[in-house]
Design a protein around this motif. Structure first.
Motif: not given
Length: 503
Positions: A164-167, A171-178, A330-339
């Motif tokens: 979860s901490m890695v997520a 998440s911030n990386c995806f927001h900044m870089q795509g 497998g993990n609803l919040l950390t496998d990035f079904g949601f960005y």
């Protein structure tokens, strides 16, 4: 590996052989305290001479919610995807009913022989309850299973917290870089960070001192579960309200039933079983409740805890499956079904971490207490186990008493679970194994057998047959879940290289 296994077996065997002597000494000590007239003059002493318990329905409910709504909720949409719309909700409801029913039986085992008499003997731990009702080999079996599961749960929670901490970082990386970037982030620094926090919190001396941490953790449980439901609902609306998934899940009729499909179904059952596993600390929670209505209060707390968690489980699992269908993460919040919104995903994962900080302690305190009690009674003249040092922590004279053995033992335990989590970061597989190992013996077998023994239920009577059939059914479920989860671990180990960057 063989030498380590032999050493571990010898250690467990030594502890198991020492348990009868330990309990005889403790029983003698409790008896001496109960007849000591000096304790009659202490207002803050309970009937057993220990400090008066102050737990209530609300604190017990908070402990239960903290223990039940854990990392298991994040895997439920994946489990639903394997089982489908027919078997998925049915499995969730079945596990909830069984868990609640056996929790009622277990609550009556806190005091023996009468659960409602204030003069009956208290059983401070799950193992104590089994010893009072069943004795013999059942006591040793219970101790090995319970403490093994507690260790495994600590490892599982460390894995989940680091993921979860890695997520949050990703998440911030995806927001900044795509969203098409890899945004690789190692789990190891975060695993060490979580372990460091647990080293500090593990020095909290007793389970009864954790009520505030459980309340915080329970609030976090509701928060990230609600965010998961909200994100899933929003995505479903954005997709036009179309419901994904199928009645049969992975076992679709047009695809045929294959052996490769059976294993994930079994693993899904293990994940659901893990999501409801808290029976191994139920007696310890009940031991925090104020007299004389421990059994009644605990039964109400069980109803509250299991009811709330089942509603959240159905919502999280159902909405996640409805949105993602057979490819549910497998993990609803950390496998990035949601960005997006990324900040809300971050908040949810932070809530997961805070919750697991508390849940780790709720599950580990019974193990800490067992080892320290055994050392204290077995080696009564050892200064390491009995000597305390006072540490000044505030200018107003507030001090904290440090026990050297407690500091060394608990710190070593946290280091072990942290290293194990770094070596085996397999979320769904580990949850499935833990659920399979804990469900039948601790949630079903022992509560059923203790109830039969305490109520003197006649063998081959209708009630006896129904209880034994329930136990056999749950044993088969546990064996199937264990087989499926072990198959998943074997597959993961074949391609996993520890301490190396994973793609």
């Amino acid at each position: 590996m063989e030498r380590q296994s032999s050493t571990g077996s010898s250690t467990v065997g030594g502890i198991m052989r020492a348990i009868p002597s330990l309990r005889r000494q403790l029983t003698h000590r409790e008896h001496s305290v109960s007849v000591n007239p000096a304790y009659e003059q202490i207002e803050n002493a309970d009937d057993d001479g220990r400090p008066r318990r102050t737990g209530t329905f609300w604190t017990a409910s908070a402990h239960i919610v903290t223990a039940v709504i854990g990392s298991g909720v994040l895997s439920l949409s994946w489990s639903m995807a394997k089982l489908g719309w027919l078997a998925g909700p049915l499995a969730l409801l079945t596990f909830s009913v069984i868990t609640y029913f056996t929790a009622l039986l277990l609550a009556d085992c806190y005091r023996t022989p009468s659960p409602t008499s204030a003069t009956s003997k208290r059983n401070y731990t799950y193992v104590d309850a089994v010893r009072s009702s069943l004795g013999g080999r059942n006591t040793k079996f219970c101790a090995v299973i319970q403490y093994t599961i507690l260790v495994g749960t600590a490892i599982g929670y460390t894995i989940t917290a680091s993921i979860s901490m890695v997520a949050v970082a990703r998440s911030n990386c995806f927001h900044m870089q795509g969203h098409n970037k890899s945004c690789y982030t190692s789990t190891y620094p975060y695993t060490l960070l979580f372990g460091g926090v647990q080293v500090l919190l593990s020095q909290i001396p007793t389970f009864s001192k954790l009520w505030w941490l459980s309340i915080v953790a329970a609030v976090m449980s509701f928060s990230y579960s609600s965010i998961g439901v909200g994100l899933g609902t929003a995505k479903a609306i954005a997709d036009g309200g179309h419901i994904q998934g199928s009645l049969g899940g992975i076992l679709k009729e047009n695809d045929g039933i294959k052996l490769s499909h059976i294993w994930p179904v079994f693993q899904a059952l293990g994940n659901i079983a893990f999501a409801y596993s808290y029976s191994m600390i139920l007696i310890e929670i009940q031991d925090t409740i104020q007299s004389p209505s421990e059994s009644r209060t605990m039964k109400k707390a069980n109803l509250m805890g299991v009811s709330i968690t089942t509603v959240f489980y159905l919502l999280c699992g159902g909405i996640g499956y409805a949105v993602f269908g057979d490819v549910a993460p497998g993990n609803l919040l950390t496998d990035f079904g949601f960005y997006e919104p990324y900040w809300l995903v971050d908040i949810a994962n932070v809530c997961v971490v805070v919750h697991l900080v508390g849940a780790y302690q709720v599950f580990c305190q019974p193990l800490f207490a067992f080892v320290e009690e055994w050392i204290s009674v077995t080696f009564p003249k050892t200064p390491l186990a009995h000597k305390h040092f006072s540490l000044l922590i505030a200018s107003n004279g507030l001090t904290y008493r440090i026990n050297i053995f407690r500091l060394i033992w608990r710190t070593s335990f946290v280091i072990f679970t942290t290293l194990a989590a770094m070596l085996l970061p397999f979320f769904n597989d580990i949850l499935g194994i833990l659920g399979a190992l804990a469900f039948w013996p601790l949630t079903v077998y022992f509560p059923v057998e203790m109830h039969i023994a305490n109520t003197k239920t006649a063998r081959w009577s209708l009630k006896w047959l129904l209880l034994e059939v329930l136990s056999l059914f749950c044993l088969l479920i546990s064996l199937a879940a264990l087989a499926g989860s072990m198959e998943g671990v074997v597959k993961d180990l074949m391609k996993y290289k520890p301490f190396q960057k994973q793609s």
